[in-house]
Write a protein that holds these residues in place. Structure first.
Motif, PDB file in Angstrom:
ATOM      1  N   ILE A   1       7.413  10.436  -4.526  1.00 17.41           N
ATOM      2  CA  ILE A   1       6.283   9.531  -4.963  1.00 17.41           C
ATOM      3  C   ILE A   1       5.504  10.430  -6.189  1.00 17.41           C
TER       4      ILE A   1
ATOM      5  N   GLY B   1       7.522  10.524  -9.098  1.00 17.78           N
ATOM      6  CA  GLY B   1       7.521   9.282  -9.831  1.00 17.78           C
ATOM      7  C   GLY B   1       6.332   8.903 -10.773  1.00 17.78           C
TER       8      GLY B   1
ATOM      9  N   ARG C   1      13.208   4.585  -8.903  1.00 18.49           N
ATOM     10  CA  ARG C   1      11.893   4.096  -9.762  1.00 18.49           C
ATOM     11  C   ARG C   1      11.954   5.336 -10.881  1.00 18.49           C
TER      12      ARG C   1
ATOM     13  N   ALA D   1      13.548  -7.583   3.676  1.00 14.25           N
ATOM     14  CA  ALA D   1      12.411  -7.207   2.270  1.00 14.25           C
ATOM     15  C   ALA D   1      12.735  -5.883   1.459  1.00 14.25           C
TER      16      ALA D   1
ATOM     17  N   GLN E   1      16.281  -2.691  -7.457  1.00 18.35           N
ATOM     18  CA  GLN E   1      15.820  -1.402  -8.111  1.00 18.35           C
ATOM     19  C   GLN E   1      17.111  -0.661  -8.566  1.00 18.35           C
TER      20      GLN E   1
ATOM     21  N   LEU F   1      11.767 -15.451  -2.825  1.00 17.99           N
ATOM     22  CA  LEU F   1      11.423 -14.595  -4.111  1.00 17.99           C
ATOM     23  C   LEU F   1      12.081 -13.363  -4.427  1.00 17.99           C
ATOM     24  N   ALA F   2      11.808 -12.670  -3.337  1.00 17.95           N
ATOM     25  CA  ALA F   2      12.532 -11.306  -3.699  1.00 17.95           C
ATOM     26  C   ALA F   2      14.173 -11.361  -3.626  1.00 17.95           C
TER      27      ALA F   2
ATOM     28  N   LYS G   1      14.780 -12.572  -7.090  1.00 20.91           N
ATOM     29  CA  LYS G   1      14.261 -11.318  -8.057  1.00 20.91           C
ATOM     30  C   LYS G   1      15.762 -10.613  -7.969  1.00 20.91           C
TER      31      LYS G   1
END
Lengths: 244, 896
Positions: B73, B76, B116, B159, B167, B222-223, B226
């Motif tokens: 993280i 990132g 990411r 999820a 990603q 939604l996910a 996406k």
């Protein structure tokens, strides 16, 4: 059932306003029409779930998900986190809020400098509040914080600069006797505004709409009611007693 | 309070608990705080983080997983910073460490952080070399993540699984379009796994139906949506011809599903579907699309027609809010790719007003001052997408070009051109150059709108710094101890100190880039330049190509800016597209009657460079260089002489001989189907020559050089006939399948057998002086290796012509001419009759009945002299260069 009525008639009313001829019906006929509209249970469940998630009722949402056999793509524990973040902001514990935000979504503040600035300014205000409440009124911590975290941002962005200057003006005045502009900053309402922004940003990053759908439906109903009244028609207003 | 103490000692603490707490504190102190990031990076925190991330094989305890997550993280967060900070981050160690964390067994939070970070880093600095070489595990790991998390999505971890797949797809989207077609950066295997994923998603029960109504599943769907849209988008970028075939042939229902997605409720899904259909439309499929011409098959056109309303709706919706400022640049980009195919689909786009709408959008984001700082990333994407769209349309029809001008797009192009050069605006500048090039195809516009536009300064500036080029040129010439013009691109390659982190990275990764054809080559040693600025120069050079034509009023202003050394420098570049466009521009400059410019250009280029270019490894460059010679010597005996004197008659004819015999020289090291290079096949009694398309172009260019030499002085004509091996090849090529080749060869025969009255011994028609002829004859005998010299008396002159005709006859020209009398092309048949007449009248086989031939052949000679070069050279088409500059498009134009 009350939800069904609300949701279904919303669709109908918007369809009706398009027609030129004015149709009237008795209350019974109306009830009948309402009954005739079939709303799939799945849709209704989704509407409820949507409300629970966005408004942040985690335990209710997870129980409802179990009962209605729904799978939610939003991690339910993130709902709880959002509520904790909101609570921290409301209570003025901004550092805690920032850390929780970073735990929940580490890229949020990196990619959203306005939001980060708003939080840091809030943190500055809390520091000023603290220093004002202590007897000697030491402002070293306030100045240090402003220099380290806010000054360079303000240099790069004129809007930030104006906000920062205004905030720093708080140091000069007694908190009991502020001009309205400055009083706003000390008002807990500011915390509430920032917490709403944070909530919306988190939801947007999760790809969820930022407002519960049912709120939109209620607004549509209100609009329809108004439209009918303007045509001198009568319509049941959206009221708990009418929905019972 | 945000921690103000130095956390580094704690991060390096041997106590894992302390270490973890320190990492968490570090995370909170750097997220959103640029100064802190710099501070820690300068003190070497990167190494600590990478050590933690790659320590997987080390101690396993309660902390190890969390430590890795936190380190991922923090890394990132560093990636989300300005270019300075991400440059400190960007290196092979960082990337390979992150790539190694991409395993289905890694904790999901770490996966998300790593994905990411990679996406952010590669968005900031697109990979330029083959990733499968540099990071062999990347593609298989990503494929494994896709399949693992797709199957685990059904479980309660739905999820996070969806988010991880989203990603991964986002990363693929970033990687695929980088500088080259997707398949060279990543593997085909990955494209196929992605195909399967999208296939599975779309064929899920009720999936399509649920997409066509407004989202009712709350957060649940939604996910997943996406994920669907990001997967389709990634596929549209990653689609390889193999994968496209896999999809279109094995699963026709898949196309139906895609078309249904065009009516989905969500704009992102509609756009993704548009992008994928566009890719399929523009990817030539064997069997349906014509692979050779790259033209889409008819059924594909029908498919593409469905895109127009879907895309237009997206564009209109975007325009209805804030004048389209929020428009997804991909909408414009997809439109552009569709329009570039031309044809009916482009017509339909124009009919529904795409030009005006695009101009309306980009007018709001166009730069208004010289400063480039005001242009943000989104604006830049919108602008380049919009300009790309206009240039794609402008390639096709004059009426489109007029509409583009009428919509006032030129002011935007000029504004972009006159913005200061900065990395942020490179893409826009390339797009603006493309528009300019498209528009300059119109002679009308070249003479009207473009003249007044004030673009000259901007274009020339993009080509580089005049002073720098001249200085470096003379410096390198001195260093090599040779005359100017002899320092060529592949000589004296010295390793230059590369300072930027980026270049360190490139060299560390190794020679992958050099192997991949045309991906990136480092520029001339003395100007270490990155690929992007080379692309800008290439695009600007393409725009210049048409502006420097003789009839262009912009030619003089451009030349006055000292552009010539820049173009010649471009012709020396190691970057093939730039070299190609530069030679192309030079070719255009020596076209026409302006002898003064011809002289200037030749002086600047020099014969050594010219010869080098004629033997360039790249066929297209060779073709342009040969065309350059062709234009250079057209209608100018002086330049033929110069060519002979500088190159040497022997060397020149050896070169030409080699070009005419491409087959024998090239087949040794070419691919397996070498036999097809130059095939003489018997087809119904006729012998037909076929050569590969790019060899054919070379042959045509070479043949026209010979045409022009044969139209020169008597001694020029003699040199040809003295090289029997060349003449033999010319005669053989008279049976070539392409009429252009047959015509060129006929012109050679016509010019060699043309009897001029009075004979042109020397300079020009009206200067018929013995003395001049004498001089010339001497020159000829000295140059002509002891052959027959042109005679001074008319009688001898005819005798020489007669001997030439006899040589042609001896080498078998009559048989070929007899065959060409039945040629399917009228022009060929007519020229053939004239040639037969000329040969017959010289060899005594002439009989009556050809009374009017003589006059006609004279006309033919005039046509040849007066305007033949027009046919090829005057068409300002820069199609080859186009392919390099828009790598996202697949085979929109013949790759021959």
């Amino acid at each position: 059932m009350s939800f069904a009525a609300a949701a279904a008639t919303d669709a109908q009313s918007s369809a009706l306003t398009g027609s030129a001829s004015r149709k009237e019906c008795t209350e019974e006929q109306w009830e009948q029409k309402v009954e005739d509209v079939v709303v799939a249970k799945a849709r209704l469940d989704a509407l409820v779930m949507n409300y629970l998630i966005i408004e942040g009722y985690q335990s209710a949402a997870s129980k409802f998900a179990q009962e209605a056999n729904l799978s939610s793509s939003v991690a339910l524990d993130s709902i709880d986190e959002r509520i904790k973040i909101r609570a921290a902001i409301h209570a003025g514990r901004i550092q805690e809020a920032i850390e929780r935000i970073n735990d929940l979504n580490p890229e949020l503040l990196d990619t959203n400098p306005e939001l980060h600035f708003a939080l840091l300014r809030l943190q500055l205000i809390e520091l000023i509040r603290q220093s004002a409440s202590t007897p000697d009124g030491d402002i070293t911590a306030v100045l240090n914080f402003a220099t380290t975290h806010l000054a360079s941002r303000a240099q790069r962005n004129p809007e930030f600069l104006a906000d920062l200057e205004q905030t720093m003006a708080l140091i000069c005045f007694s908190p009991d006797n502020l001009v309205p502009q400055l009083a706003e900053l000390m008002d807990p309402e500011l915390r509430r505004q920032v917490s709403i922004k944070v909530n919306e940003a988190i939801l947007a990053a999760q790809g969820v709409m930022q407002e519960a759908k049912i709120r939109g439906l209620v607004r549509v109903w209100g609009w329809a009611e108004n439209a009918v009244r303007q045509e001198k028609g009568e319509v049941l207003s959206l009221d708990l007693k009418n929905l019972a | 309070m945000i921690s103000e103490i130095d956390l580094l000692p704690l991060v390096r603490s041997p106590d894992r608990g302390t270490q973890l707490r320190a990492l968490k504190a570090l995370k909170n102190s750097v997220i959103g705080h640029t100064e802190q990031k710099e501070w820690y990076l300068e003190r070497g925190v990167l190494d600590d983080l990478l050590a933690i991330l790659s320590a997987e094989d080390g101690v396993k305890d309660q902390y190890s997983e969390e430590l890795m997550i936190e380190a991922g993280i923090v890394l990132g967060s560093f990636a989300y910073s300005g270019p300075d900070i991400s440059a400190m981050l960007y290196g092979p160690e960082t990337i390979s460490t992150l790539v190694l964390t991409l395993k289905p067994t890694s904790p999901p939070k770490l996966l998300l952080a790593s994905l990411r970070t990679l996406t952010t880093l590669w968005t900031a600095q697109p990979p330029t070399q083959s990733l499968s070489t540099a990071y062999p595990t990347l593609a298989p790991s990503l494929a494994a993540l896709l399949s693992h998390f797709y199957s685990s999505a059904a479980s309660e971890k739905g999820a996070i699984s969806y988010t991880i797949i989203t990603q991964v797809c986002g990363l693929l989207f970033v990687l695929a379009p980088a500088h080259s077609t997707g398949q060279s950066v990543l593997s085909d295997h990955l494209a196929i796994s992605l195909c399967d994923l999208v296939d599975k998603l779309l064929t899920k029960p009720n999936m399509i139906a649920s997409l066509s109504v407004s989202s009712n599943a709350g957060a649940t769907g939604l996910a997943e949506r996406k994920m669907l849209s990001s997967a389709i988008l990634a596929l549209s970028h990653l689609m390889s011809p193999q994968a496209a075939r896999h999809l279109a042939s094995s699963a026709p229902y898949f196309m139906d599903l895609l078309v249904k997605l065009l009516r989905a409720q969500e704009p992102t899904i509609r756009l993704a579907a548009c992008a994928l259909i566009t890719t399929l439309y523009t990817t030539p499929l064997s069997g349906s699309g014509d692979v050779i011409t790259g033209k889409p098959a008819a059924q594909n056109t029908e498919l593409a027609m469905l895109l127009v309303p879907a895309l237009m709706k997206l564009l209109d919706d975007a325009l209805s809010v804030d004048d389209g400022r929020g428009c997804d640049p991909l909408v414009l980009h997809t439109f552009a790719v569709v329009c570039r195919e031309g044809g009916e689909v482009a017509d339909r786009c124009v009919e529904v007003g795409i030009i005006k709408k695009v101009v309306r959008i980009i007018a709001h984001v166009a730069p208004s001052t010289h400063s480039a700082t005001q242009i943000g990333k989104t604006e830049s994407k919108l602008l380049s997408g919009g300009l790309f769209c206009l240039s794609a349309l402008g390639l096709h029809k004059e009426e489109y070009r007029k509409a583009i001008i009428d919509a006032n797009a030129l002011t935007i192009v000029v504004a972009v051109m006159n913005t200061e050069n900065a990395p942020a605006v490179r893409e826009i500048k390339i797009a603006a150059c493309n528009v300019l090039r498209s528009l300059s195809r119109s002679v009308l516009l070249l003479r009207t709108s473009l003249v007044e536009s004030g673009i000259v300064g901007g274009v020339v500036e993009l080509l580089g710094d005049v002073a720098v080029v001249q200085e470096s040129e003379s410096a390198s010439a001195t260093a090599a101890g040779s005359a100017k013009g002899e320092v060529l691109y592949d000589e004296s390659m010295s390793e230059v100190e590369k300072t930027s982190a980026r270049q360190k990275y490139l060299s560390a990764v190794g020679g992958a880039g050099q192997e991949a054809d045309g991906v990136i080559m480092e520029e001339d040693d003395d100007e270490s330049e990155d690929g992007e600025s080379l692309e800008v120069r290439t695009a600007a050079m393409a725009a210049v190509c048409n502006l420097v034509l003789e009839f262009s009023p912009l030619r003089k202003p451009i030349l006055d800016q000292g552009i010539l050394p820049l173009i010649v420098a471009g012709a020396r570049s190691r970057y093939t597209p730039l070299r190609l466009n530069s030679v192309w521009a030079l070719k255009h400059m020596v076209y026409g009657d302006d002898m003064q410019t011809r002289g200037l250009v030749l002086e600047e280029v020099g014969f050594p460079l010219l010869m080098k270019l004629c033997n360039d490894p790249e066929m297209q460059v060779q073709e342009q260089a040969l065309d350059f010679i062709r234009n250079l010597i057209a209608r100018s005996d002086d330049y033929i002489d110069k060519l002979f004197a500088n190159v040497g008659v022997h060397d020149l004819f050896e070169l030409l001989d080699g070009k005419l015999a491409m087959r024998s020289r090239q087949s040794d090291d070419s691919e397996s189907d070498e036999d097809e290079d130059f095939v003489e096949e018997d087809e119904g009694g006729k012998v037909i020559f076929t050569t590969k398309p790019y060899y054919t172009e070379i042959i045509i260019a070479t043949a026209y050089i010979l045409v022009h030499i044969a139209a020169g002085y008597e001694h020029h004509r003699q040199t040809i006939i003295q090289h029997e091996s060349v003449v033999k090849k010319v005669i053989a090529l008279m049976a070539h399948e392409r009429e252009e080749v047959r015509l060129a060869c006929l012109w050679i025969v016509l010019n060699l057998t043309w009897v001029e009255e009075p004979p042109r011994g020397a300079a020009g028609e009206d200067l018929m002086m013995e003395g001049v002829v004498d001089d010339d004859a001497e020159g000829s005998s000295s140059a002509g290796a002891g052959g027959e010299s042109a005679s001074q008396s008319p009688g001898n002159y005819v005798e020489v012509c007669r001997k030439r005709a006899a040589v042609l006859v001896r080498l078998g020209v009559r048989a070929k001419l007899a065959m060409l009398k039945q040629d399917r092309v009228l022009d060929v048949r007519e020229k053939t009759k004239t040639a037969i007449y000329q040969i017959d009248s010289l060899t005594g086989a002439f009989t009556d009945g050809y009374g009017d031939r003589r006059e006609e052949s004279q006309q033919a000679q005039q046509v040849q002299q007066g305007g033949d070069a027009m046919e090829v050279d005057n068409v300002p088409v820069v199609r080859h260069a186009y392919m390099y500059m828009n790598p996202t498009a697949v085979a929109s134009e013949p790759s021959s």
